[in-house]
Enzyme design. Sequence first.
Site, PDB file in Angstrom:
ATOM      1  N   LYS A 240       0.684  -1.231   0.014  1.00  0.00           N
ATOM      2  CA  LYS A 240       0.028  -0.212   0.004  1.00  0.00           C
ATOM      3  C   LYS A 240       0.700   1.148  -0.007  1.00  0.00           C
ATOM      4  O   LYS A 240       0.604   2.259  -1.062  1.00  0.00           O
ATOM      5  CB  LYS A 240      -0.989  -0.042   1.286  1.00  0.00           C
ATOM      6  CG  LYS A 240      -1.776   1.235   1.343  1.00  0.00           C
ATOM      7  CD  LYS A 240      -2.730   1.306   2.450  1.00  0.00           C
ATOM      8  CE  LYS A 240      -3.404   2.718   2.695  1.00  0.00           C
ATOM      9  NZ  LYS A 240      -4.424   2.552   3.675  1.00  0.00           N
ATOM     10  N   GLU A 246      10.659  -4.913   4.036  1.00  0.00           N
ATOM     11  CA  GLU A 246      10.682  -6.331   3.857  1.00  0.00           C
ATOM     12  C   GLU A 246      10.557  -6.489   2.397  1.00  0.00           C
ATOM     13  O   GLU A 246      11.141  -7.103   1.625  1.00  0.00           O
ATOM     14  CB  GLU A 246       9.853  -7.221   4.854  1.00  0.00           C
ATOM     15  CG  GLU A 246      10.174  -7.068   6.022  1.00  0.00           C
ATOM     16  CD  GLU A 246       9.436  -6.226   6.898  1.00  0.00           C
ATOM     17  OE1 GLU A 246       9.137  -5.243   6.474  1.00  0.00           O
ATOM     18  OE2 GLU A 246       8.885  -6.441   8.192  1.00  0.00           O
ATOM     19  N   GLY A 302      -4.882  -1.525   5.020  1.00  0.00           N
ATOM     20  CA  GLY A 302      -3.953  -2.550   4.708  1.00  0.00           C
ATOM     21  C   GLY A 302      -4.769  -3.891   5.036  1.00  0.00           C
ATOM     22  O   GLY A 302      -4.708  -4.727   4.032  1.00  0.00           O
ATOM     23  N   ARG A 303      -5.108  -4.373   6.062  1.00  0.00           N
ATOM     24  CA  ARG A 303      -5.826  -5.531   6.555  1.00  0.00           C
ATOM     25  C   ARG A 303      -7.251  -5.619   5.882  1.00  0.00           C
ATOM     26  O   ARG A 303      -7.697  -6.561   6.170  1.00  0.00           O
ATOM     27  CB  ARG A 303      -5.521  -5.937   8.033  1.00  0.00           C
ATOM     28  CG  ARG A 303      -6.124  -4.733   8.826  1.00  0.00           C
ATOM     29  CD  ARG A 303      -5.787  -4.628  10.290  1.00  0.00           C
ATOM     30  NE  ARG A 303      -6.051  -3.604  11.100  1.00  0.00           N
ATOM     31  CZ  ARG A 303      -5.365  -2.381  11.158  1.00  0.00           C
ATOM     32  NH1 ARG A 303      -4.282  -2.306  10.577  1.00  0.00           N
ATOM     33  NH2 ARG A 303      -5.737  -1.128  11.967  1.00  0.00           N
ATOM     34  N   GLU A 388      -4.130  -6.236  14.958  1.00  0.00           N
ATOM     35  CA  GLU A 388      -3.664  -4.944  14.749  1.00  0.00           C
ATOM     36  C   GLU A 388      -4.652  -3.756  14.625  1.00  0.00           C
ATOM     37  O   GLU A 388      -4.316  -2.752  14.903  1.00  0.00           O
ATOM     38  CB  GLU A 388      -2.957  -5.191  13.103  1.00  0.00           C
ATOM     39  CG  GLU A 388      -2.193  -4.091  12.565  1.00  0.00           C
ATOM     40  CD  GLU A 388      -1.449  -4.321  11.418  1.00  0.00           C
ATOM     41  OE1 GLU A 388      -2.003  -3.744  10.385  1.00  0.00           O
ATOM     42  OE2 GLU A 388      -0.113  -4.889  11.536  1.00  0.00           O
ATOM     43  N   HIS A 419      -4.490 -32.900  18.692  1.00  0.00           N
ATOM     44  CA  HIS A 419      -3.654 -33.584  19.122  1.00  0.00           C
ATOM     45  C   HIS A 419      -2.190 -32.748  19.522  1.00  0.00           C
ATOM     46  O   HIS A 419      -1.340 -33.297  19.373  1.00  0.00           O
ATOM     47  CB  HIS A 419      -3.213 -34.529  17.817  1.00  0.00           C
ATOM     48  CG  HIS A 419      -4.256 -35.386  17.377  1.00  0.00           C
ATOM     49  ND1 HIS A 419      -4.499 -36.804  18.105  1.00  0.00           N
ATOM     50  CD2 HIS A 419      -5.224 -35.357  16.673  1.00  0.00           C
ATOM     51  CE1 HIS A 419      -5.616 -37.200  17.653  1.00  0.00           C
ATOM     52  NE2 HIS A 419      -6.086 -36.346  16.605  1.00  0.00           N
ATOM     53  N   LYS A 530       9.856  -0.622  13.744  1.00  0.00           N
ATOM     54  CA  LYS A 530      10.426  -0.511  12.727  1.00  0.00           C
ATOM     55  C   LYS A 530      11.447   0.727  12.424  1.00  0.00           C
ATOM     56  O   LYS A 530      12.509   0.442  11.914  1.00  0.00           O
ATOM     57  CB  LYS A 530       9.199   0.157  11.675  1.00  0.00           C
ATOM     58  CG  LYS A 530       8.155  -0.691  11.221  1.00  0.00           C
ATOM     59  CD  LYS A 530       7.530  -0.253  10.123  1.00  0.00           C
ATOM     60  CE  LYS A 530       5.997  -1.231  10.010  1.00  0.00           C
ATOM     61  NZ  LYS A 530       5.008  -0.249   9.092  1.00  0.00           N
TER      62      LYS A 530
HETATM   63  O1  F6P Z   1       3.446  -3.115   9.450  1.00  0.00           O
HETATM   64  C1  F6P Z   1       2.149  -2.923   9.701  1.00  0.00           C
HETATM   65  C2  F6P Z   1       1.730  -2.725   8.148  1.00  0.00           C
HETATM   66  O2  F6P Z   1       1.667  -1.572   7.971  1.00  0.00           O
HETATM   67  C3  F6P Z   1       0.214  -3.527   8.100  1.00  0.00           C
HETATM   68  O3  F6P Z   1      -0.816  -2.694   8.411  1.00  0.00           O
HETATM   69  C4  F6P Z   1       0.234  -3.557   6.614  1.00  0.00           C
HETATM   70  O4  F6P Z   1      -0.715  -4.533   6.107  1.00  0.00           O
HETATM   71  C5  F6P Z   1       1.718  -3.994   6.294  1.00  0.00           C
HETATM   72  O5  F6P Z   1       2.585  -3.428   7.228  1.00  0.00           O
HETATM   73  C6  F6P Z   1       2.258  -3.996   5.016  1.00  0.00           C
HETATM   74  O6  F6P Z   1       2.110  -2.619   4.469  1.00  0.00           O
HETATM   75  P1  F6P Z   1       2.393  -2.124   2.901  1.00  0.00           P
HETATM   76  O7  F6P Z   1       1.107  -2.553   2.308  1.00  0.00           O
HETATM   77  O8  F6P Z   1       2.126  -0.546   2.874  1.00  0.00           O
HETATM   78  O9  F6P Z   1       3.528  -2.586   2.436  1.00  0.00           O
END
Ligand code: F6P
Length: 562
Positions: A240, A246, A302-303, A388, A419, A530
């Site tokens: 987003k 990452e 995002g979620r 979150e 189990h 972060k």
């Molecule tokens: O670190 C949390 C977050 O901001 C989430 O809310 C989001 O879904 C995820 O990182 C990834 O963010 P982006 O889509 O901006 O890479």
Amino acid sequence: MNQFTKRFRFFRFPSLSGFTGSPLDEGSHKIMNNFDFKPQDTAAWKRLKTHANITTINVVDELTSDRKRVEDFSVQCGQLRLDFSKNLITREIWQDLLALVYESPFDKHREAMFTGQRINTSEDRQVLHTLLRAEMADDIDQLYKGMIGIVRAQLDMVEVFSKKIRSGSWIGVNGEAITDVVNIGIGGSALGPKLACEALVEYSQSVPRIHFISNVDGAALNATLAKLDANKTLIVVASKTFTTQETLLNSTTAANWFEQEIGVKNSQYSAHFVAITANSANAIAYGINPRHILEFEEWVGGRFSLWSSIGFSLVVSIGIDNFKQLLAGAREMDLHFKTSPINKNMPVALALMNIWYCNFMKFQTHAVIPYCERLNSLPSYLQQLEMESNGKSVSRGGETLEYETCGIIWGQTGTNGQHAFFQLLHQGTFCAPVDFIAAINDSTSELLHHKVLLRNMLAQGSALIKGQNSTADAPHCYYSGNKPSNTILMDSLTPHNLGSLIALYEHKVFVQGSIWSINSFDQWGVELGKSMAQKLLNTEESNNSFDASTSALFDYINDRTL
Ligand code: F6P
């Protein structure tokens, strides 16, 4: 910006660029967002506290004596059924939980979400993921019908791109069709599409295959790329913000891989990369070809973004028609949530059961156990969605909360969990309420397997609530019983029903956020870690800005790094 969104952006710009949701002044904005609401001051909250202290409930007795309990404590929405009759509530407690909803700003708050008020106050944003699955015919303000136009244009682009890839007409630099799509994204930019790709594997086309890479641990990306032919691979960078460490590092490593494998320099710009983002400027600055960008709007959290262009990898897998079914299923839940009476409203019931346990019974965790292998990723999806969103300790108005919010969500599929951790559920000293989730029919499994699966689920729910007396010589065989659960059944795991199921939990989160008086749509709690990671990356020597333990660990790692 692609040609469709360009057109619609132009169309909406004059009316929406400075739009604040409604012409509200500061005071009414405050009222609309109910900054001052304190659930603990309501009469219902006080009565619920008394119930928790003095009411003893034996659910099996209640189920036996109250013949209408199961019917009254069940809710239907389309092909989804929730039975919440195995919970530790009496009718009186249920009435008081409903009273809590009435005393809360829930009603206004729900309207505020659906009508596009800026209820994500800390980020000053609208929360309009429901618009991604709305129909023009729905009861939506004229203004938002224009916004559906933007959403449709974005979905059209997803359709165009996905059809090209599925049909083999999206060609790599050496003229080969795409056989593998690697979705690089994390959190909301991966969990939803991954869950849905797995859940709907029955609807997927065998090629292209879809892979998901989230972790910055290079082992994940390397293991996937090692199996692939660069000529036939498409990287989908889903982010987003297009700032996520990452995702950008994994994408850069993937871009280098194309250079090593097939000699393409700046492969981010090539036909081997598509970006999905609400921040095209960042994607372009990163080197993505503007014609390879699928956009979505900033007001999609995002979620909550599975329904937007973020669903692209899923669309490549199952096709646009099935994706539209997913949207239709979510919309069905939206309409149910908007229009059903509070006492027959599935997200409200799910939310209230959890509030009862979290705030009054002080149960700190909640297990999600899908009796369905294809819903293997549902617990992790719900961890992000719920924790979150609602893992907050400050109210919308900025005050420190005096009560608990969101418990810990955990779980895995049944029967595997039986189990592993069910011992604790049955005989442990903690009580963890459970959501059992299953599809009644499953064409991906043999009838006998499915029968065994579902009977196991029913047996667990019944054993948890009924318990078992022990004999004098076998105290270890004692099961206290009275351990609560919800059961959510769907006729079968179709795109439509999966859409309804996910939207059910989204709205559960919303109801809880309203009652807990928190902003469910920001996530400031992830920022500190972060920025500290960034600081640690920028230094080669430990220094005083970290705690002594972390500095020592930093040095230890440095000393032993080969
Ligand atoms: O670190 C949390 C977050 O901001 C989430 O809310 C989001 O879904 C995820 O990182 C990834 O963010 P982006 O889509 O901006 O890479």
